[in-house]
Design an enzyme around this catalytic site. Structure first.
Site, PDB file in Angstrom:
ATOM      1  N   ILE A 233      -2.225  -0.332   1.743  1.00 53.33           N
ATOM      2  CA  ILE A 233      -3.126   0.217   2.755  1.00 53.33           C
ATOM      3  C   ILE A 233      -3.818  -0.886   3.565  1.00 53.33           C
ATOM      4  O   ILE A 233      -4.265  -0.639   4.686  1.00 53.33           O
ATOM      5  CB  ILE A 233      -4.161   1.150   2.069  1.00 53.33           C
TER       6      ILE A 233
ATOM      7  N   ASN B 219      -0.987  -9.672  -9.587  1.00 56.03           N
ATOM      8  CA  ASN B 219      -2.351 -10.115  -9.873  1.00 56.03           C
ATOM      9  C   ASN B 219      -2.751  -9.539 -11.225  1.00 56.03           C
ATOM     10  O   ASN B 219      -2.569  -8.344 -11.478  1.00 56.03           O
ATOM     11  CB  ASN B 219      -3.322  -9.617  -8.791  1.00 56.03           C
TER      12      ASN B 219
ATOM     13  N   GLY C  35      -7.412 -11.810  -9.505  1.00 59.88           N
ATOM     14  CA  GLY C  35      -7.611 -11.055  -8.276  1.00 59.88           C
ATOM     15  C   GLY C  35      -7.164  -9.608  -8.365  1.00 59.88           C
ATOM     16  O   GLY C  35      -6.986  -8.945  -7.332  1.00 59.88           O
TER      17      GLY C  35
ATOM     18  N   HIS D 210       1.330  -3.310 -10.854  1.00 58.27           N
ATOM     19  CA  HIS D 210       2.035  -3.236  -9.580  1.00 58.27           C
ATOM     20  C   HIS D 210       2.504  -4.618  -9.174  1.00 58.27           C
ATOM     21  O   HIS D 210       1.856  -5.619  -9.473  1.00 58.27           O
ATOM     22  CB  HIS D 210       1.162  -2.611  -8.477  1.00 58.27           C
ATOM     23  N   LEU D 211       3.618  -4.625  -8.458  1.00 57.12           N
ATOM     24  CA  LEU D 211       4.199  -5.866  -7.938  1.00 57.12           C
ATOM     25  C   LEU D 211       4.084  -5.842  -6.417  1.00 57.12           C
ATOM     26  O   LEU D 211       4.615  -4.947  -5.762  1.00 57.12           O
ATOM     27  CB  LEU D 211       5.677  -5.949  -8.365  1.00 57.12           C
TER      28      LEU D 211
HETATM   29  P1  5GP Z   1      -4.494  -5.914  -6.640  1.00 52.83           P
HETATM   30  O1  5GP Z   1      -5.603  -6.753  -6.085  1.00 52.83           O
HETATM   31  O2  5GP Z   1      -4.969  -4.971  -7.711  1.00 52.83           O
HETATM   32  O3  5GP Z   1      -3.309  -6.743  -7.057  1.00 52.83           O
HETATM   33  O4  5GP Z   1      -3.962  -5.070  -5.421  1.00 52.83           O
HETATM   34  C1  5GP Z   1      -4.274  -3.734  -5.188  1.00 52.83           C
HETATM   35  C2  5GP Z   1      -3.732  -3.421  -3.812  1.00 52.83           C
HETATM   36  O5  5GP Z   1      -3.753  -2.004  -3.669  1.00 52.83           O
HETATM   37  C3  5GP Z   1      -4.554  -4.006  -2.665  1.00 52.83           C
HETATM   38  O6  5GP Z   1      -3.728  -4.857  -1.879  1.00 52.83           O
HETATM   39  C4  5GP Z   1      -5.038  -2.775  -1.901  1.00 52.83           C
HETATM   40  O7  5GP Z   1      -5.025  -2.959  -0.507  1.00 52.83           O
HETATM   41  C5  5GP Z   1      -4.062  -1.688  -2.340  1.00 52.83           C
HETATM   42  N1  5GP Z   1      -4.615  -0.352  -2.358  1.00 52.83           N
HETATM   43  C6  5GP Z   1      -5.791   0.045  -2.931  1.00 52.83           C
HETATM   44  N2  5GP Z   1      -5.971   1.361  -2.782  1.00 52.83           N
HETATM   45  C7  5GP Z   1      -4.884   1.829  -2.110  1.00 52.83           C
HETATM   46  C8  5GP Z   1      -4.505   3.138  -1.667  1.00 52.83           C
HETATM   47  O8  5GP Z   1      -5.194   4.137  -1.847  1.00 52.83           O
HETATM   48  N3  5GP Z   1      -3.304   3.219  -1.001  1.00 52.83           N
HETATM   49  C9  5GP Z   1      -2.511   2.138  -0.787  1.00 52.83           C
HETATM   50  N4  5GP Z   1      -1.365   2.346  -0.130  1.00 52.83           N
HETATM   51  N5  5GP Z   1      -2.850   0.897  -1.195  1.00 52.83           N
HETATM   52  C10 5GP Z   1      -4.012   0.734  -1.853  1.00 52.83           C
END
Ligand code: 5GP
Ligand code: ZN
Length: 123
Positions: A31, A96, A102, A109-110
């Site tokens: 997003i 992450n 982070g 997730h990747l």
């Molecule tokens: P992390 O920091 O946990 O590795 O990455 C989480 C990612 O999920 C972030 O890049 C953030 O922009 C994305 N994200 C968080 N909430 C949503 C959502 O509701 N929809 C989508 N498509 N991405 C999300």
């Protein structure tokens, strides 16, 4: 997990721009993209982080890794190699893990991040 945003996306309770789905994974656009292409490869199984994976997740992790170059290519940011260490295009793959890693969403997730540079933050 009832209160997990990625479980809700996998269950279609929250919409996403999905580019791939099968029984094991769902892949959608981040997003808040860090680059022209920014996909998240998300297992349908709720596992909080890479550090909480074990031998039983080996095949799932392998599947996620092998999907990355295929989906990057489909999205126009594949690595086109000449086979000799030169080529063009390409992408970054990123897990992450934990607060200092982070991680913001505690569902494995990747990230697949690519496309022509410059990218936001150049990460
Ligand atoms: P992390 O920091 O946990 O590795 O990455 C989480 C990612 O999920 C972030 O890049 C953030 O922009 C994305 N994200 C968080 N909430 C949503 C959502 O509701 N929809 C989508 N498509 N991405 C999300
Ligand atoms: Zn979850």
């Amino acid at each position: 997990m009832t209160d997990c945003i990625f479980c809700k996306i996998a269950a279609k309770q929250i919409p996403s721009k999905t580019v791939y789905e099968d029984d094991d994974v769902i892949v959608f656009h981040d997003i808040n993209p860090a680059a022209p292409v920014h996909l998240l490869i998300v297992p349908k199984l709720h596992v909080p982080s890479l550090a909480e994976c074990s031998d039983q997740h080996q095949a799932l992790l392998g599947k996620m890794m092998l999907l990355a170059p295929k989906l990057a290519a489909e999205q126009g940011c594949g690595y086109v190699t000449n086979g000799d260490g030169t080529g063009s295009g390409g992408f970054k793959t990123l897990f992450n893990t934990g607060p200092d890693g982070g991680q913001e969403v505690y569902h494995l997730h990747l990230h697949v991040i690519g496309g022509p540079r410059p990218w936001r933050g150049q990460r």
